[in-house]
Design an enzyme around this catalytic site. Structure first.
Site, PDB file in Angstrom:
ATOM      1  NE  ARG A  58      -2.828   0.503   3.421  1.00  0.00           N
ATOM      2  CZ  ARG A  58      -2.243   1.118   4.465  1.00  0.00           C
ATOM      3  NH1 ARG A  58      -1.861   2.360   4.377  1.00  0.00           N
ATOM      4  NH2 ARG A  58      -2.068   0.468   5.600  1.00  0.00           N
ATOM      5  CE1 TYR A 111     -14.956  10.436 -16.127  1.00  0.00           C
ATOM      6  CE2 TYR A 111     -14.597  10.527 -13.773  1.00  0.00           C
ATOM      7  CZ  TYR A 111     -14.963   9.823 -14.897  1.00  0.00           C
ATOM      8  OH  TYR A 111     -15.336   8.514 -14.784  1.00  0.00           O
ATOM      9  CG  ASP A 183      -8.032  15.136 -15.342  1.00  0.00           C
ATOM     10  OD1 ASP A 183      -7.334  14.504 -16.162  1.00  0.00           O
ATOM     11  OD2 ASP A 183      -9.083  14.688 -14.847  1.00  0.00           O
ATOM     12  CE  LYS A 208     -11.337   7.093 -18.519  1.00  0.00           C
ATOM     13  NZ  LYS A 208     -11.591   8.365 -17.875  1.00  0.00           N
TER      14      LYS A 208
HETATM   15  C1  LIG Z   1     -12.071   8.843 -16.635  1.00  0.00           C
HETATM   16  C2  LIG Z   1     -11.601  10.144 -16.141  1.00  0.00           C
HETATM   17  C3  LIG Z   1     -11.336  10.362 -14.781  1.00  0.00           C
HETATM   18  C4  LIG Z   1     -11.589   9.299 -13.733  1.00  0.00           C
HETATM   19  O1  LIG Z   1     -10.786   8.181 -13.944  1.00  0.00           O
HETATM   20  P1  LIG Z   1     -11.178   6.679 -13.494  1.00  0.00           P
HETATM   21  O2  LIG Z   1      -9.964   5.925 -13.932  1.00  0.00           O
HETATM   22  O3  LIG Z   1     -12.418   6.308 -14.212  1.00  0.00           O
HETATM   23  O4  LIG Z   1     -11.370   6.699 -12.033  1.00  0.00           O
HETATM   24  C5  LIG Z   1     -10.849  11.593 -14.410  1.00  0.00           C
HETATM   25  N1  LIG Z   1     -10.646  12.582 -15.316  1.00  0.00           N
HETATM   26  C6  LIG Z   1     -10.908  12.409 -16.619  1.00  0.00           C
HETATM   27  C7  LIG Z   1     -10.681  13.534 -17.579  1.00  0.00           C
HETATM   28  C8  LIG Z   1     -11.394  11.195 -17.085  1.00  0.00           C
HETATM   29  O5  LIG Z   1     -11.658  11.038 -18.387  1.00  0.00           O
END
Ligand SMILES: *Cc1c(COP(=O)(O)O)cnc(C)c1O
Length: 393
Positions: A58, A111, A183, A208
């Site tokens: 962890r 998001y 992000d 992604k």
């Molecule tokens: C999918 C996404 C998230 C969240 O990610 P997870 O892996 O689904 O928890 C955060 N920011 C953006 C821009 C995303 O496309």
């Protein structure tokens, strides 16, 4: 090996990689929860931070560490903090940077859950937030309060493809001593390097583009310097949003082809965007590679390419958009993005459905907006698929 002076493509293959005692070509999966110490003094030194030996998964693990080093190297950062999911990365940043009485200014189209968790869970613990259209930096200035502890951006934003001038916001924020987080999921470090533009913290849903194969969820935070790193790492370790070693191994594998996947998807997306823009049944298209995008010039300046995400609206709004979504065959009707397959989804009823309609509309997330994540298939097949579905409207 030392990767600092390598080009981006070489870094994708070699950053973070180490070769074990058997000379393994790839980083092995250290599927272990705990690590034994050489002796009691060694254990004490690991806990005291005087020895960087591993303690417990962890808190850190060699496979996960390799991925943290790799993504941090690609973002030109200080160190990475791997998380179980992208939301694990978002909430680790919120937990690390905010608290009762703290305030955050954020872009209004991000998001969905990144906004929702702030306005529900974190609000419950006494943190406030103001959501503005950050594509106009003046709106960010106007929203800053004495207790503002973080500016949170997503650019290009989900799902509007709005682009924020990162350097302009960083200047405003740093004048007031406020850190900025971006992000960077939609771009990946291949298309945009926020830390090079002055940002303090960058995060990813590696679910992604970075992993790229739609087979796991994963997240990462990278800080520019040592500042903020230990707060965020501490939050991740203590809330338990750590990654698993097997998950890290898969992301390390996907990461190696990031550049060639993005190049192909982006070339496809440019053609699909041009096709949609010329189609008589399409009301509007938002894609940073189109001259019609309101921040086309800014995108060219701060990104190395427009990426592979497109948003658009069919004439006839949601009703017509639904016919399109129900009639595509090659594109999967699914949320997520950044994988090798083309996906189509409807933000107002899916990814952004938890955001109240009035707030969605303020953020230009109209009920008719359809989002396409373009994959690496043959572009002729992607266009033919959309074309036959549009013919049904
Ligand atoms: C999918 C996404 C998230 C969240 O990610 P997870 O892996 O689904 O928890 C955060 N920011 C953006 C821009 C995303 O496309």
């Amino acid at each position: 090996m030392e990767t600092k002076n390598l080009g981006f493509n070489s870094k994708l293959i070699h950053s973070g990689q180490f070769h074990d005692e058997f000379g393994s070509a790839t980083v092995p999966i250290y599927q272990t929860s705990t690590f034994s110490f050489r002796n009691a003094d060694h254990g004490a030194a690991c806990f005291a931070g005087e020895d960087d030996g591993f303690i417990y998964t962890r808190l850190g693990n060699p496979t996960i560490g390799a991925l943290e080093d790799a993504v941090s190297d690609l973002e030109n950062g200080y160190k990475g903090i791997a998380t179980a999911s992208g939301m694990g990365a978002v909430t680790s940043v919120y937990f690390g940077m905010l608290g009762a009485g703290a305030h955050m200014v954020a872009h209004n189209a991000v998001y969905g859950p990144s906004r929702m968790v702030m306005e529900t869970l974190f609000k419950k613990f006494g943190a406030e937030s103001t959501w503005v259209d950050a594509t106009d930096a003046q709106n960010v200035i106007d929203a800053i309060q004495d207790n503002t502890k973080l500016i949170y951006l997503e650019t290009p934003a989900n799902p509007t493809m709005g682009i924020t001038d990162i350097e302009a916001v960083v200047k405003i924020a740093h004048d007031k001593g406020i850190p900025v987080c971006v992000d960077n999921t939609f771009s990946s470090p291949y298309l945009q390097k926020p830390l090079d533009l002055g940002v303090d913290i960058v995060l990813h849903s590696m679910t992604k583009f970075i992993n790229g194969h739609a087979d796991i969820v994963a997240g990462m935070v990278v800080t520019k310097t040592e500042k903020y790193y230990s707060e965020i790492r501490g939050a991740m370790m203590n809330i338990g949003s750590n990654m698993d070693p097997h998950q890290a191994y898969l992301v390390l594998r996907g990461l190696k082809t990031l550049a060639i996947r993005i190049e192909r998807a982006q070339a496809n997306a440019m053609k699909v965007a041009n096709y949609l823009e010329a189609h008589p049944k399409i009301e509007w298209v938002k894609y940073p590679g189109l001259k019609s995008h309101p921040q086309y010039e800014l995108a060219k300046k701060q990104m190395n390419g427009p990426g592979s995400m497109i948003s658009f609206e069919v004439k006839g709004g949601l009703k017509a958009g639904k016919i399109l979504m129900d009639n595509v065959h090659l594109a999967l009707l699914a949320v997520s993005l950044g994988g090798v397959e083309t996906l189509i989804q409807h933000p107002a009823s899916m990814t952004h459905s938890k955001i109240p309609k009035a707030d969605r509309e303020k953020a230009h997330i109209t009920d008719g907006l359809v989002r396409l994540a373009i994959g690496i298939e043959d572009v002729e097949d992607i266009i033919a698929d959309i074309d036959q579905a549009l013919a049904k409207i």
